[in-house]
Design an enzyme around this catalytic site. Sequence first.
Site, PDB file in Angstrom:
ATOM      1  N   SER A 138       0.846  -1.187   0.000  1.00 26.52           N
ATOM      2  CA  SER A 138       0.000   0.000   0.000  1.00 26.52           C
ATOM      3  C   SER A 138       0.892   1.251   0.000  1.00 26.52           C
ATOM      4  O   SER A 138       1.674   1.439  -0.923  1.00 26.52           O
ATOM      5  CB  SER A 138      -0.948  -0.041   1.191  1.00 26.52           C
ATOM      6  OG  SER A 138      -1.988   0.881   1.040  1.00 26.52           O
ATOM      7  N   ASP A 172      -9.984  -3.717  -5.310  1.00 25.96           N
ATOM      8  CA  ASP A 172      -9.376  -2.911  -4.247  1.00 25.96           C
ATOM      9  C   ASP A 172      -9.865  -1.459  -4.338  1.00 25.96           C
ATOM     10  O   ASP A 172      -9.605  -0.780  -5.328  1.00 25.96           O
ATOM     11  CB  ASP A 172      -7.855  -2.963  -4.396  1.00 25.96           C
ATOM     12  CG  ASP A 172      -7.116  -2.312  -3.231  1.00 25.96           C
ATOM     13  OD1 ASP A 172      -7.762  -1.621  -2.423  1.00 25.96           O
ATOM     14  OD2 ASP A 172      -5.898  -2.512  -3.139  1.00 25.96           O
ATOM     15  N   HIS A 183      -7.897  -5.213  -1.205  1.00 22.11           N
ATOM     16  CA  HIS A 183      -6.638  -4.669  -0.710  1.00 22.11           C
ATOM     17  C   HIS A 183      -5.818  -5.679   0.077  1.00 22.11           C
ATOM     18  O   HIS A 183      -4.590  -5.632   0.057  1.00 22.11           O
ATOM     19  CB  HIS A 183      -6.936  -3.452   0.173  1.00 22.11           C
ATOM     20  CG  HIS A 183      -5.772  -2.542   0.374  1.00 22.11           C
ATOM     21  ND1 HIS A 183      -5.140  -1.901  -0.665  1.00 22.11           N
ATOM     22  CD2 HIS A 183      -5.114  -2.159   1.497  1.00 22.11           C
ATOM     23  CE1 HIS A 183      -4.155  -1.151  -0.190  1.00 22.11           C
ATOM     24  NE2 HIS A 183      -4.116  -1.300   1.117  1.00 22.11           N
TER      25      HIS A 183
END
Length: 707
Positions: A558, A644, A679
């Site tokens: 991320s 995501d 995610h």
Amino acid sequence: MPFLRLPFLLLPILFATEAALSQTLPPPPVAARQPHSYERHGVTIEDPYFWLKDQGYPKVDDAAVLDYLKAENGYFEAAMKPREKLVDTLFEEMKGRVKQDDASVPQKDGDWLYWWAFKPGGQYRIWYRKPVSGGAEEVILDEPAEAQGKEYFRLQVLEVSPDGKLAAWASDANGSERFTLRIRDLATGKDIETVSTVTNGGVVWSSDSKSVVFTEVNDNWRTYRAQLHVLGTDPKSDRTLYEEKEELGFNVGVGQTQDRQWILVATGDNQTSEVRLVPSANPTAASILVSPRKTGREYAVDAAHGKLWILTNDDHVNFRLAEADPATPGDWKTLIPGSDSVYLRGVSSFARHLVISERVDGLDQIRLRSYDGKEERVPFKEASYSASMGSNPEYDPDRYRIGYSSMVTPGTVYDYDPATDQLTTLKVQEIPSGYDPSLYETERLMVTARDGKKVPVSVVYKKGFRKDGQGKLLLYAYGAYGYAIPPSFSTIRLSLLDRGYAYAIAHIRGGDDLGRNWYLGGKAKERWNTFHDFGDAAKGLIAAKFTKAGNIAINGGSAGGELMGVVANTDPKLWGAVVADVPFVDVLNTMLDDSLPLTPGEWPEWGNPIKDKAAFELLRSYSPYDNVTRQAYPPMLITGGLNDPRVTYWEPAKWAAKLRATKTDDNILLLKTNMGAGHGGKSGRFDNLREDAEAYAFILWQLGDAD
């Protein structure tokens, strides 16, 4: 010129050298370059892979986009096929360290004991309870049954009503983080209502068990309002308790005070917050605004003994603790002033104590303060560790549940008795295949960054690791949003340690490991400090003879994936392998697009390049996608999730496409997109573990240690 959706192209001649890595490896897919540009602040930005963003997002059905992603997945599978045995070996090692029938320690809440457990081989938890007075256990929610037939399943929230008869639960079936909220009758095990299909966040019951408060997302996946649903009524008639209309980047959340007298409705972004109080006994009553928002001021609220307890950074960067009367909630009287050395991170107001989570000199501490001012800290013995409050639902417990681990100590659940100042061990993470902590060592280095700051680096390795400058090492970091990466235990990394690797965590600026200023020192205008700290940490490990350039694998996800992208551009010769999970790498384009789910709320963290030319130039200076250059890059494994909502799938896809077309080396570059997840990757505990095994197999392969 018109926007063209051309299919991806295969260019086997240009990539024959990469294909030569394996006789069976086909040529990699190469995304077509499509002319697309725009101008901001007098600068023309070229974005030749713009077409990989499906313009119908969040629905993704563009055939050319899907074909390209599937081709990249096929290439990933072909490249990893010769490593399949290694992946299987690593997976079985990792799986062997997982207790098949693991269970939580039961916790009392009123008349019931609550816990969860896995069945042997189970991917998901089953949630149980039984009466404190004795009696048979009963199932509250069977996750494996709910996940049956689904590629993805994630339980976000499970809240039992105060009368113990109902449960509010929310789940996601595709990784998009748009959860469906249902009400279940615990006597029958049947759902009796579907409240919302677009909820995200917590759920709070009214004290009479007749209604729930929850939050919903809009079409842009922004949590924009708190709703009150009265059971038995049409959800279309739900009452809005609060809707955020003033600030585009604010998100709304709900919670409850420890004494359960108030429902908390909070709104804010990464630097400003505002809280309202709603009576739990009468959620239709007018809410009470604790204090109006002030840009740059954050505060959190709890309640006990008829007072509000407020943690705020209004006069010190490391926060102060104040008290207030609910009748005059904005009049804050300091109880514990801010401190340069003590970073106040959270407070829970129980009947007998204020329990304060804090960090002192970078180490977690838990402080108990009685209401007459007496204080004590929970005793922890190791020099470096991670500790936090566990599940403590009751208002007046005799003991407090605490979680603990270190780089060499498995996760441990304690009950702390303040009357005796003693920790009682309730559970130590069991490792069925065996683990002897005496075989491993950990240490904490302080590496000097290029601007003179001392950056902590936590390292763990198996005894016998030679510091001769030839060792191999995996270096991990995150470095954003004030999230510290604690020096905690992981069974997964043992697969590297037992193969002679060291594992290091760089506690870089952007996290709040050393206090709030440590976070601010890597935020927005100071963002380059984060990237420099990471590179300097690696060089410090080299100087300490742990490793050498080229023997360092790096990993981040991320915002940590953004870090991977930047340092791959700036220091490519340092890294022997890069694993970037769901990486935030198309930074400039994303921050310029205020229609995307998270963009407005992210401006306080990264800067607003729409309004601020300086922010535009800063983002342009480090955005990984925009700074890919014709140079040699290390071997790279990049992952993404089609659903995501946090880092949209096209960010890793565009980055991989540009890297493949630009880099001058023959090193392997792999892109894997989870087509049915978001995610966090795959949702089952073993499916997720296999993805860890793939990442480790890639690292071992590229550093010359594939079996």
